[in-house]
Design a protein around this motif. Structure first.
Motif, short mmCIF file in Angstrom:
data_model
loop_
_atom_site.label_atom_id
_atom_site.label_comp_id
_atom_site.label_asym_id
_atom_site.label_seq_id
_atom_site.Cartn_x
_atom_site.Cartn_y
_atom_site.Cartn_z
N ALA A 195 0.82 -1.00 0.68
CA ALA A 195 0.04 0.23 -0.19
C ALA A 195 1.12 0.95 0.09
N GLN A 196 1.92 0.80 0.55
CA GLN A 196 2.86 2.40 0.65
C GLN A 196 3.41 2.35 -0.61
N ASP A 197 4.09 1.61 -1.36
CA ASP A 197 4.61 1.86 -2.39
C ASP A 197 3.46 2.35 -3.34
N THR A 198 2.24 1.74 -3.06
CA THR A 198 0.66 2.16 -3.83
C THR A 198 0.77 3.55 -3.96
N TYR A 199 0.59 3.99 -3.23
CA TYR A 199 0.53 5.44 -2.48
C TYR A 199 1.88 6.53 -2.91
#
Length: 226
Positions: free
Chosen positions: A34-38
């Motif tokens: 999720a952090q990567d997507t953000y």
């Protein structure tokens, strides 16, 4: 430990916004994926701001370029204004932290005008480097100045830095009233950033000369305080 970003935003005035346009991220990612997507959303938006500007930027275009589905983006950001707010917060936090580190390392100290100017010039160059290295940095600055609902972000950042300058300079000029010194610090911050924005947004100008002249202006101005 509280971050400099958290310290800078603590107690901040609410940004005046149209109730129909939320500006806060909907969700902060906790998992690595999720952090990567953000981060992909933010990096892509920053680069697209540089390429096409804020008016042409859309969430669908960000998704297309980033290889994401719209639901993946909307899980975290309700609209492009919220994305810009996050980018603006990050850019200004990076700038502010560099200025605070400069103050704490003795950036305001110096026995002569020349010594103080040399330190000021180094600080100006560092802020310009940070802005140019940030994805879409100059475009983010332009957008924050142009969009009324986000202008308070800039005001808060500048007031925060001016307050730190006031604290550092208060003992140096004991005969100057608090009111005048606060105004002087706010002027210094605002005009310094205006000069740096000129250099960033108009690369054909003589950057060293612009930086030199604004630093000289304030060096001579503060001599009158003594």
């Amino acid at each position: 430990m509280q971050t400099q970003t958290a310290k800078r935003t603590a107690g901040r005035k609410a940004v005046p916004v149209d109730a129909a346009i939320p500006l806060e991220a909907k969700l902060q990612p906790t998992q690595a994926r999720a952090q990567d997507t953000y981060e992909v959303v933010l990096a892509t938006a920053g680069e697209m701001l540089r390429e096409i500007g804020f008016e042409q930027l859309t969430t669908n275009a960000i998704c297309q370029k980033a290889g994401l589905t719209p639901p993946a983006l909307y899980r975290y950001f309700p609209n492009k204004y919220a994305i810009l707010k996050e980018l603006g917060d990050r850019l200004m936090a990076a700038q502010d932290e560099a200025v605070l580190a400069w103050i704490e390392s003795g950036g305001l100290e110096g026995e002569t005008i020349e010594a103080r100017m040399a330190k000021s010039l180094a600080m100006h160059r560092r802020i310009i480097e940070i802005t140019l290295a940030f994805p879409g940095g100059p475009a983010i600055g332009r957008a924050l100045r142009a969009i009324p609902m986000l202008q308070q972000l800039r005001f808060d950042s500048r007031d925060f830095v001016a307050g730190k300058f006031f604290d550092a300079m208060r003992s140096r000029y004991p005969n100057v009233s608090d009111t005048r010194l606060r105004v002087a610090m706010r002027m210094m911050v605002e005009l310094s950033y205006a000069a740096m924005e000129m250099v960033v947004e108009e690369p054909d100008r003589d950057a060293d000369l612009v930086n030199h002249e604004i630093c000289l202006l304030f060096a001579l101005y503060f001599e009158s305080f003594a």
